[in-house]
Motif scaffolding. Structure first.
Motif, PDB file in Angstrom:
ATOM      1  N   ASP A 173      -6.695  -9.028  -8.998  1.00  0.00           N
ATOM      2  CA  ASP A 173      -7.676  -8.052  -8.494  1.00  0.00           C
ATOM      3  C   ASP A 173      -7.003  -7.026  -7.587  1.00  0.00           C
ATOM      4  N   MET A 174      -6.146  -7.519  -6.710  1.00  0.00           N
ATOM      5  CA  MET A 174      -5.474  -6.613  -5.775  1.00  0.00           C
ATOM      6  C   MET A 174      -4.606  -5.616  -6.531  1.00  0.00           C
TER       7      MET A 174
ATOM      8  N   ARG B 256      -4.841  -4.601  -9.599  1.00  0.00           N
ATOM      9  CA  ARG B 256      -5.670  -3.653 -10.350  1.00  0.00           C
ATOM     10  C   ARG B 256      -6.306  -2.616  -9.435  1.00  0.00           C
ATOM     11  N   ASN B 257      -6.745  -3.080  -8.263  1.00  0.00           N
ATOM     12  CA  ASN B 257      -7.335  -2.141  -7.301  1.00  0.00           C
ATOM     13  C   ASN B 257      -6.318  -1.131  -6.804  1.00  0.00           C
ATOM     14  N   LEU B 258      -5.041  -1.526  -6.852  1.00  0.00           N
ATOM     15  CA  LEU B 258      -3.973  -0.616  -6.434  1.00  0.00           C
ATOM     16  C   LEU B 258      -3.433   0.186  -7.626  1.00  0.00           C
ATOM     17  N   ASP B 259      -4.145   0.113  -8.772  1.00  0.00           N
ATOM     18  CA  ASP B 259      -3.734   0.852  -9.972  1.00  0.00           C
ATOM     19  C   ASP B 259      -2.416   0.365 -10.555  1.00  0.00           C
TER      20      ASP B 259
ATOM     21  N   THR C  19      -6.919 -13.417  -7.198  1.00  0.00           N
ATOM     22  CA  THR C  19      -6.858 -12.460  -6.086  1.00  0.00           C
ATOM     23  C   THR C  19      -5.677 -11.502  -6.247  1.00  0.00           C
TER      24      THR C  19
ATOM     25  N   ALA D 189       0.821  -1.210   0.000  1.00  0.00           N
ATOM     26  CA  ALA D 189       0.000   0.000   0.000  1.00  0.00           C
ATOM     27  C   ALA D 189       0.856   1.263   0.000  1.00  0.00           C
TER      28      ALA D 189
END
Ligand code: C2E
Ligand code: MG
Ligand code: MG
Ligand code: MG
Length: 281
Positions: free
Chosen positions: A223-224, A226-229, A220, A191
């Motif tokens: 997805d993670m 991609r969610n973090l750009d 997973t 993060a």
């Protein structure tokens, strides 16, 4: 008697480790010459857009043509180089040589990216950011088409790593986490890291079809990311089924023997029509 046995065990052990150390020292000495006598070379492995099948970039992978031992794998000599500090010279040579090469290919296709592996010693070298800047200037290589690859285990939980990444990122250079999912690291670290690409380790790709629970893990990770750009690159794709599934999960890029093995520059030029007409020599 036990002590005696222990004693002889120790002797055998020290003999083994001595040989090992001897081999390390020998490799280290030879490696010192390797740079000066042109024994190192680069192979390039294409990274492919899984949806379009188009070439995105190349990963530069160093090879050592040892005069007596033949081709030595980087898995074997990079650790030797790391211990002896030779890694800084080798790393600089790799970066400069690869930038020069791909810059040449830009005359034919100006969008091709280049990924270069960076080892922990290089990353921690206080001169590294200036070094990258110098190489970009000398080779006139466009910063935004350079990706530096580091492994997650190299990222300690410190602000220093983030500062180094950021400093080089201000040049326009991109960062990738290599072999993602295999190192010891906490997800919370992710993060805080200003990273552009996640490279899914080959071990996940390999087992996706043979061990279906692995599909959930891969899904997973994608997805993670991609969610973090972050953009995703899957390593070690050897079968079309793996490629299709990865694409289906939303992984945009991939590399692996299905598309191409790492190849010498001349073979890459032929396979991807990257020779310029002007190059007559
Ligand atoms: P890496 O950066 O994770 O590179 C991917 C490795 O997987 C390469 O091995 C490549 O040849 C191999 N590979 C690619 N596609 C496939 C596939 O479909 N199947 C299989 N079985 N293997 C595949 P290579 O070239 O032996 O390099 C090993 C490691 O050595 C690299 O792993 C990287 O960590 C390190 N390395 C290589 N070149 C350099 C360099 O210039 N600098 C530094 N610091 N490390 C390097
Ligand atoms: Mg790599
Ligand atoms: Mg890798
Ligand atoms: Mg790997």
């Amino acid at each position: 008697q036990a002590k005696e046995q222990g004693g002889s065990m120790y002797t055998i052990y020290s003999l083994l480790s001595q040989n090992d150390e001897h081999k390390q020292l020998m490799l280290e000495n030879d490696l010192r010459d390797a740079l000066e006598t042109d024994q190192l070379l680069l192979h390039y492995q294409p990274v492919i857009d899984l949806e379009t099948g188009l070439l995105k970039s190349f990963e530069a992978l160093v090879r050592w043509k040892h005069p007596k031992l033949g081709l030595v794998s980087p898995a074997e000599f990079i650790p030797v180089a790391e211990r002896s500090m030779l890694i800084n010279d080798i790393g600089t040579w790799v970066l400069e040589t690869a930038c020069r090469q791909v810059k040449e290919w830009h005359a034919v296709n100006s969008d091709i990216g280049l990924a270069v592996n960076v080892s922990i010693r290089q990353f921690r070298n206080p001169q590294f950011p200036d070094l990258v800047k110098d190489v970009l200037e000398i080779t006139e290589y466009p910063a935004h088409l350079l990706i530096l690859e580091i492994t997650e285990s190299m990222m300690q939980d410190d602000w220093e790593s983030i500062r180094i990444i950021d400093e080089i990122r201000t040049l326009g250079v991109k960062w990738a986490i290599d072999d993602f999912g295999t190192g010891y690291s906490s997800l919370s670290k992710l993060a805080f890291l200003p990273i552009d690409y996640l490279k899914i380790d080959r071990s996940f790709t390999m087992e996706m079809l043979t061990h279906p629970p692995m599909q959930s893990i891969v899904q997973t990770i994608i997805d993670m990311g991609r969610n973090l750009d972050m953009e995703l690159i899957a390593e070690g794709i050897e079968e079309a089924g793996q490629s299709l599934l990865l694409q289906h999960y939303g992984c945009q890029f991939g590399q692996g023997y299905l598309f191409s093995k790492p190849l010498p520059a001349e073979e890459i030029e032929q396979a991807y029509c990257l020779t310029t007409l002007m190059k007559v020599h």
